[in-house]
Design a protein around this motif. Structure first.
Motif, PDB file in Angstrom:
ATOM      1  N   ALA B  92       0.982  -0.860   0.017  1.00 10.29           N
ATOM      2  CA  ALA B  92      -0.049   0.097  -0.156  1.00 10.29           C
ATOM      3  C   ALA B  92       0.724   1.042  -0.056  1.00 10.29           C
ATOM      4  CB  ALA B  92      -0.635   0.020   1.263  1.00 10.29           C
ATOM      5  N   LEU B  93       2.011   0.880   0.479  1.00  9.93           N
ATOM      6  CA  LEU B  93       2.971   2.186   0.614  1.00  9.93           C
ATOM      7  C   LEU B  93       3.903   2.030  -0.886  1.00  9.93           C
ATOM      8  CD1 LEU B  93       4.047   2.588   4.273  1.00  9.93           C
ATOM      9  CD2 LEU B  93       2.875   3.604   3.220  1.00  9.93           C
ATOM     10  N   GLY B  94       3.437   1.741  -1.761  1.00  8.37           N
ATOM     11  CA  GLY B  94       4.027   1.844  -3.070  1.00  8.37           C
ATOM     12  C   GLY B  94       6.022   0.945  -3.160  1.00  8.37           C
ATOM     13  N   VAL B  95       5.417  -0.395  -1.433  1.00  7.85           N
ATOM     14  CA  VAL B  95       6.695  -0.759  -2.299  1.00  7.85           C
ATOM     15  C   VAL B  95       7.078  -1.699  -2.479  1.00  7.85           C
ATOM     16  CG1 VAL B  95       8.658  -2.143  -0.257  1.00  7.85           C
ATOM     17  CG2 VAL B  95       7.579  -0.253   1.206  1.00  7.85           C
ATOM     18  N   HIS B  96       8.075  -1.944  -3.747  1.00  6.60           N
ATOM     19  CA  HIS B  96       7.881  -3.689  -5.011  1.00  6.60           C
ATOM     20  C   HIS B  96       9.159  -3.808  -4.234  1.00  6.60           C
ATOM     21  CE1 HIS B  96       4.581  -2.300  -6.271  1.00  6.60           C
ATOM     22  NE2 HIS B  96       5.535  -1.010  -6.766  1.00  6.60           N
ATOM     23  N   ASP B  97       9.554  -3.832  -3.506  1.00  7.44           N
ATOM     24  CA  ASP B  97      10.968  -5.179  -2.777  1.00  7.44           C
ATOM     25  C   ASP B  97      10.429  -5.375  -1.558  1.00  7.44           C
ATOM     26  OD1 ASP B  97      12.987  -5.241  -5.400  1.00  7.44           O
ATOM     27  OD2 ASP B  97      11.983  -2.933  -5.706  1.00  7.44           O
ATOM     28  N   LEU B  98      11.457  -6.909  -1.172  1.00  5.44           N
ATOM     29  CA  LEU B  98      11.557  -7.448   0.782  1.00  5.44           C
ATOM     30  C   LEU B  98      12.249  -7.647   0.494  1.00  5.44           C
ATOM     31  CD1 LEU B  98       9.416  -7.461   2.982  1.00  5.44           C
ATOM     32  CD2 LEU B  98       8.649  -9.420   1.765  1.00  5.44           C
ATOM     33  N   VAL B  99      13.037  -7.787   1.061  1.00  5.28           N
ATOM     34  CA  VAL B  99      14.461  -8.071   1.884  1.00  5.28           C
ATOM     35  C   VAL B  99      14.278  -8.149   3.605  1.00  5.28           C
ATOM     36  CG1 VAL B  99      16.578  -7.426   2.351  1.00  5.28           C
ATOM     37  CG2 VAL B  99      16.079  -6.823   0.695  1.00  5.28           C
ATOM     38  N   PHE B 100      14.479  -9.952   3.151  1.00  5.19           N
ATOM     39  CA  PHE B 100      14.247 -11.040   4.377  1.00  5.19           C
ATOM     40  C   PHE B 100      15.005 -11.422   4.803  1.00  5.19           C
ATOM     41  CE2 PHE B 100      11.747 -12.628   1.569  1.00  5.19           C
ATOM     42  CZ  PHE B 100      11.883 -13.434   1.239  1.00  5.19           C
ATOM     43  N   GLY B 101      15.611 -11.719   5.849  1.00  5.64           N
ATOM     44  CA  GLY B 101      16.616 -13.143   6.195  1.00  5.64           C
ATOM     45  C   GLY B 101      16.242 -14.616   6.212  1.00  5.64           C
ATOM     46  N   SER B 102      16.880 -15.487   5.892  1.00  5.84           N
ATOM     47  CA  SER B 102      16.566 -16.887   5.561  1.00  5.84           C
ATOM     48  C   SER B 102      17.638 -18.162   5.852  1.00  5.84           C
ATOM     49  CB  SER B 102      15.850 -17.270   3.644  1.00  5.84           C
ATOM     50  OG  SER B 102      16.278 -18.003   3.148  1.00  5.84           O
ATOM     51  N   GLU B 103      17.336 -18.543   6.545  1.00  2.85           N
ATOM     52  CA  GLU B 103      18.525 -19.917   6.610  1.00  2.85           C
ATOM     53  C   GLU B 103      19.334 -20.506   5.471  1.00  2.85           C
ATOM     54  OE1 GLU B 103      15.819 -20.350   8.326  1.00  2.85           O
ATOM     55  OE2 GLU B 103      16.175 -19.853  10.023  1.00  2.85           O
ATOM     56  N   HIS B 104      18.374 -19.867   3.539  1.00  2.00           N
ATOM     57  CA  HIS B 104      18.568 -20.779   3.104  1.00  2.00           C
ATOM     58  C   HIS B 104      18.319 -19.496   1.639  1.00  2.00           C
ATOM     59  CE1 HIS B 104      17.894 -24.097   5.157  1.00  2.00           C
ATOM     60  NE2 HIS B 104      19.053 -25.238   4.130  1.00  2.00           N
ATOM     61  N   PRO B 105      19.295 -18.775   1.823  1.00  4.05           N
ATOM     62  CA  PRO B 105      18.980 -17.074   0.563  1.00  4.05           C
ATOM     63  C   PRO B 105      18.966 -18.170  -1.067  1.00  4.05           C
ATOM     64  CG  PRO B 105      20.594 -17.408   2.017  1.00  4.05           C
ATOM     65  CD  PRO B 105      20.358 -18.091   3.039  1.00  4.05           C
ATOM     66  N   ASP B 106      19.145 -18.908  -1.251  1.00  9.95           N
ATOM     67  CA  ASP B 106      19.767 -19.432  -2.657  1.00  9.95           C
ATOM     68  C   ASP B 106      18.355 -19.744  -3.234  1.00  9.95           C
ATOM     69  OD1 ASP B 106      22.105 -18.490  -2.101  1.00  9.95           O
ATOM     70  OD2 ASP B 106      22.661 -20.647  -1.913  1.00  9.95           O
ATOM     71  N   VAL B 107      17.425 -20.076  -2.130  1.00 10.93           N
ATOM     72  CA  VAL B 107      16.231 -21.074  -2.532  1.00 10.93           C
ATOM     73  C   VAL B 107      15.040 -19.442  -2.776  1.00 10.93           C
ATOM     74  CG1 VAL B 107      13.712 -21.426  -1.648  1.00 10.93           C
ATOM     75  CG2 VAL B 107      15.807 -22.749  -0.676  1.00 10.93           C
ATOM     76  N   ASP B 108      14.483 -19.905  -4.520  1.00  7.67           N
ATOM     77  CA  ASP B 108      13.143 -19.296  -4.887  1.00  7.67           C
ATOM     78  C   ASP B 108      12.038 -19.546  -3.773  1.00  7.67           C
ATOM     79  OD1 ASP B 108      11.361 -18.369  -6.346  1.00  7.67           O
ATOM     80  OD2 ASP B 108      12.374 -18.942  -8.418  1.00  7.67           O
ATOM     81  N   GLU B 169       2.074  -6.806  -6.540  1.00  4.03           N
ATOM     82  CA  GLU B 169       3.646  -6.855  -6.833  1.00  4.03           C
ATOM     83  C   GLU B 169       5.416  -6.594  -6.290  1.00  4.03           C
ATOM     84  OE1 GLU B 169       4.671  -4.916 -10.974  1.00  4.03           O
ATOM     85  OE2 GLU B 169       2.569  -4.532 -11.347  1.00  4.03           O
ATOM     86  N   MET B 170       5.631  -7.936  -5.569  1.00  6.70           N
ATOM     87  CA  MET B 170       6.556  -7.498  -4.251  1.00  6.70           C
ATOM     88  C   MET B 170       7.396  -8.677  -5.279  1.00  6.70           C
ATOM     89  SD  MET B 170       7.033  -5.707  -1.618  1.00  6.70           S
ATOM     90  CE  MET B 170       5.557  -5.622  -1.115  1.00  6.70           C
ATOM     91  N   ASP B 171       8.801  -8.152  -5.260  1.00  7.80           N
ATOM     92  CA  ASP B 171      10.802  -9.233  -4.982  1.00  7.80           C
ATOM     93  C   ASP B 171      11.003  -9.501  -4.441  1.00  7.80           C
ATOM     94  OD1 ASP B 171       9.168  -8.729  -8.486  1.00  7.80           O
ATOM     95  OD2 ASP B 171      11.321  -7.018  -8.792  1.00  7.80           O
ATOM     96  N   LEU B 172      11.007 -11.064  -4.493  1.00  9.61           N
ATOM     97  CA  LEU B 172      11.070 -10.840  -2.555  1.00  9.61           C
ATOM     98  C   LEU B 172      12.854 -11.663  -3.474  1.00  9.61           C
ATOM     99  CD1 LEU B 172       9.324 -13.993  -2.103  1.00  9.61           C
ATOM    100  CD2 LEU B 172       8.478 -11.462  -1.774  1.00  9.61           C
ATOM    101  N   HIS B 173      13.546 -10.699  -1.753  1.00  4.05           N
ATOM    102  CA  HIS B 173      15.462 -10.672  -2.212  1.00  4.05           C
ATOM    103  C   HIS B 173      15.620 -11.784  -0.795  1.00  4.05           C
ATOM    104  CE1 HIS B 173      15.488  -7.883  -5.283  1.00  4.05           C
ATOM    105  NE2 HIS B 173      14.190  -7.066  -4.443  1.00  4.05           N
ATOM    106  N   PRO B 174      15.787 -13.139  -0.418  1.00  2.80           N
ATOM    107  CA  PRO B 174      16.226 -13.521   0.985  1.00  2.80           C
ATOM    108  C   PRO B 174      17.683 -13.235   0.797  1.00  2.80           C
ATOM    109  CG  PRO B 174      15.521 -15.319  -1.325  1.00  2.80           C
ATOM    110  CD  PRO B 174      15.676 -14.106  -1.092  1.00  2.80           C
ATOM    111  N   ILE B 175      17.624 -12.831   1.827  1.00  3.50           N
ATOM    112  CA  ILE B 175      19.357 -13.070   2.524  1.00  3.50           C
ATOM    113  C   ILE B 175      20.262 -13.285   4.052  1.00  3.50           C
ATOM    114  CG2 ILE B 175      19.540 -10.253   1.697  1.00  3.50           C
ATOM    115  CD1 ILE B 175      19.731  -9.321   4.356  1.00  3.50           C
ATOM    116  N   ALA B 176      21.373 -13.638   3.516  1.00  4.21           N
ATOM    117  CA  ALA B 176      21.909 -14.476   4.703  1.00  4.21           C
ATOM    118  C   ALA B 176      21.460 -13.994   6.138  1.00  4.21           C
ATOM    119  CB  ALA B 176      22.939 -15.418   4.581  1.00  4.21           C
ATOM    120  N   ARG B 177      21.436 -14.635   6.812  1.00  2.45           N
ATOM    121  CA  ARG B 177      21.571 -14.072   8.377  1.00  2.45           C
ATOM    122  C   ARG B 177      22.891 -13.834   8.497  1.00  2.45           C
ATOM    123  NH1 ARG B 177      16.812 -13.240  11.296  1.00  2.45           N
ATOM    124  NH2 ARG B 177      18.274 -13.653  13.565  1.00  2.45           N
ATOM    125  N   LYS B 178      22.727 -12.567   9.154  1.00  2.70           N
ATOM    126  CA  LYS B 178      25.248 -12.935   9.466  1.00  2.70           C
ATOM    127  C   LYS B 178      24.818 -13.713  11.017  1.00  2.70           C
ATOM    128  CE  LYS B 178      28.551  -9.497   9.974  1.00  2.70           C
ATOM    129  NZ  LYS B 178      29.398  -8.163  10.505  1.00  2.70           N
TER     130      LYS B 178
END
Lengths: 395, 395
Positions: B92-108, B169-178
């Motif tokens: 609703a705020l016009g955000v189209h990219d979501l970044v979140f931590g994941s144990e498996h950032p390579d998974v689609d 419409e939202m692109d998902l960007h998993p990133i590895a947790r440090k």
């Protein structure tokens, strides 16, 4: 056996109460004193200083023979309903003599009540607010020459009206109170009798040296050793605020005696930026001239206990005799009258009763204990609790 | 301006969160980080360690640009509803990219969600209990080869499903947790990053020397100086018990998520002679195998907040964007998108809103403060409160 009835709060039990029990038996020539006593909350909407079992014990040790509970739906009520409930229970137990303290023991309260009934049938005196109470008293004085203004006289008048309004036969015996006036806030150093309210005040101030002169030794011991409501004001207000902040005004509006949009004022004051920080100041902030302080306190108690109009009405229509305790004499009297008792006699509360007739008293007991911070694993106020059987020691 | 979205609890804000904000901007090339954060209660049904304003400040000081509240009706929910609410607000705020931590950032995760949708259309996976969750994961693994079992992966999967189920419409960007794993309960001495739950545990044990290594200096300061929920367990349980003892089972039965006669079990356990004496032991006593601990805690929170099914449903159907704070960049982004925002933007709560859409968040804030024992005269959590405008200091 002949019984004399007494209506009491014993909040706490003091020397004046012991004297009153003695006198009640003497003036009526009764064998046993049957006392109907408020439970864990008293008429002004406050928690009793000691729980109902402690107060029962003290009364039995000091002259009472049979103790029954005035259920919360009768006990926490304006004087006329309090009186009706108490008279109904005593009458149901076959008691035909009622002794009570009065500032004017020579007055014929029954006659006064009859004259008042005539006045009421002419006028509009159903309103119970302070203003109307004064107007009522003024009109009564005009017709009877008696000024109804002292607190014990007002209660005595309520008893007379309750007897008159019901089909019970009950002789009224006003007796003079020894020394202390009802509203006295100070304990007279020279006296061994003081009013319950002055004793509570002394307790709140920690003035034990004043208290010990005016209560029996076992009251003093109980006040020192048992849970008391002296510290209840803060948890009471905390829980009340919690309810006001989380219930909808629709829910609050269903509470017994919540009238004229009071629920909106309560929520407004509780959520205000400069909200009162103590229960007393909260009551003052929400109170209007149309309500007495006591009525507002009672409404706050109904709110705390979450007692709805329909529950209250159902409970009042379905009363009972809840036994709290007895001496051997009280037990003998009970055996004599129990078959013709006009209300069910309850000596033990099980889960079924706790969910039915007894649910309001049960809830009141749970909340009293919650306020006391008592572990729920301790003996509760109702479930499985048996009446106290006090066996007098031989002298 | 390009924005990246983050869904967070910041309970409390720690070094890993600062790293995540930095990385989110880096991997997406975004100008601003928009964070939707749980308010005063978090997903597991617990009070947030610091109130939403303190947590907002810390996030703004450490990389966030625009902070909005995930309303309590979305925040205190199982993962799939939590994700739906958060994704809806970001979109609703016009955000189209979501970044979140994941144990498996390579998974689609989007692909995984699509395959899961196919499985669901065949089977019966509407049940959300633990047993079904395991069966679901097993079937998913069979079809996709991926074992969905790590907590961040499960959340990531929920985000993907939420995006898929909606028209956003939202692109998902998993990133590895440090370094720190989500469930790690111990703080590794050599690390400067630890999980929020390990930090809360250290706080409960008073191990400040461990906490100070893994949180920004201002988080440490806030934890030491501001009201925290560290002492909330007792007052929370006191109020919950009070409600269980005073509401009828009929009233309790209307609470959101009160299912299968749970209200009877709650009252039974609360009034039992050997009733549990702490909140944790109470939850264990009422919990059955069909419920997760978290679900039971959420249901207890709904009970404490007295949130009824109908109120919850009405609130969920009428969401909003509640602004908590922004930097200059966040404010600029907001100006750019606000005309096409698909939910109403609320920057200031007045009495009207507090009684309408915002009433559940408002109530949650009042109760958080009540638990904190804060004077009602202090600044409240909602009424008249303005979003925090954080002006970065020049280096």
């Amino acid at each position: 056996m002949k019984a004399v009835g007494i209506i009491a709060e014993y909040n706490p039990f003091h020397n004046g109460h012991a004297y009153h029990l003695q006198e009640a038996k003497r003036v009526t020539g009764a064998d046993v004193a049957v006392v109907v006593m408020s439970g864990n909350f008293v008429q002004r909407g406050e928690p009793a200083i000691l729980d109902k079992w402690e107060r029962t014990k003290l009364a039995l040790h000091n002259g009472a023979d049979l103790m029954v509970e005035l259920p919360v739906f009768d006990a926490v009520q304006p004087g006329h309903l309090f009186a009706q409930g108490a008279v109904q229970i005593l009458a149901a137990l076959g008691v035909h003599d009622l002794v009570f303290g009065s500032e004017h023991p020579d007055v014929d309260f029954m006659d006064l009540a009859k004259k008042a009934a005539a006045i009421e049938s002419e006028g509009q005196f159903t309103d119970r607010t302070q203003t109307f109470a004064s107007a009522y008293a003024a009109q009564l004085e005009e017709k009877t020459g008696f000024k109804l203004e002292d607190p014990n006289d007002i209660l005595a008048f309520s008893y007379a009206k309750a007897v008159l309004a019901s089909d019970v036969e009950m002789d009224l015996h006003p007796i003079a109170r020894k020394q202390a006036a009802y509203h006295d806030q100070l304990i007279d150093e020279a006296q061994d009798i003081a009013s319950a309210s002055s004793i509570r005040l002394a307790l709140h101030k920690g003035k034990w040296e004043k208290v010990e002169k005016v209560v029996p030794a076992d009251t003093l011991k109980a006040l020192k050793e048992k849970p008391t409501s002296l510290g209840f004001e803060k948890p009471f207000f905390d829980l009340l605020r919690y309810r006001l902040l989380t219930d909808t005004v629709g829910q609050l509006g269903q509470v017994y005696q919540m009238a004229e949009g009071l629920e909106y004022r309560l929520v407004g004051v509780a959520t205000a930026k400069e909200a009162p920080q103590s229960y007393q100041s909260f009551i003052r902030a929400v109170k209007s001239k149309r309500y007495t302080f006591a009525r507002m306190q009672r409404t706050m108690l109904y709110t705390l206990l979450n007692i709805k109009v329909d529950q209250m009405q159902a409970a009042m229509a379905d009363s009972y005799i809840r036994l709290l305790g007895f001496t051997d004499e009280g037990q003998a009297y009970l055996s004599e009258v129990k078959r013709r008792a006009r209300l069910p006699i309850i000596s033990r509360v099980d889960q079924g009763l706790a969910k039915a007739n007894l649910r309001l008293d049960y809830k009141a007991g749970l909340v009293w204990q919650l306020l006391a911070g008592q572990a729920a694993s301790q003996e509760g106020q109702d479930l499985a609790r048996r009446p106290i059987h006090y066996i007098k020691e031989e002298n």
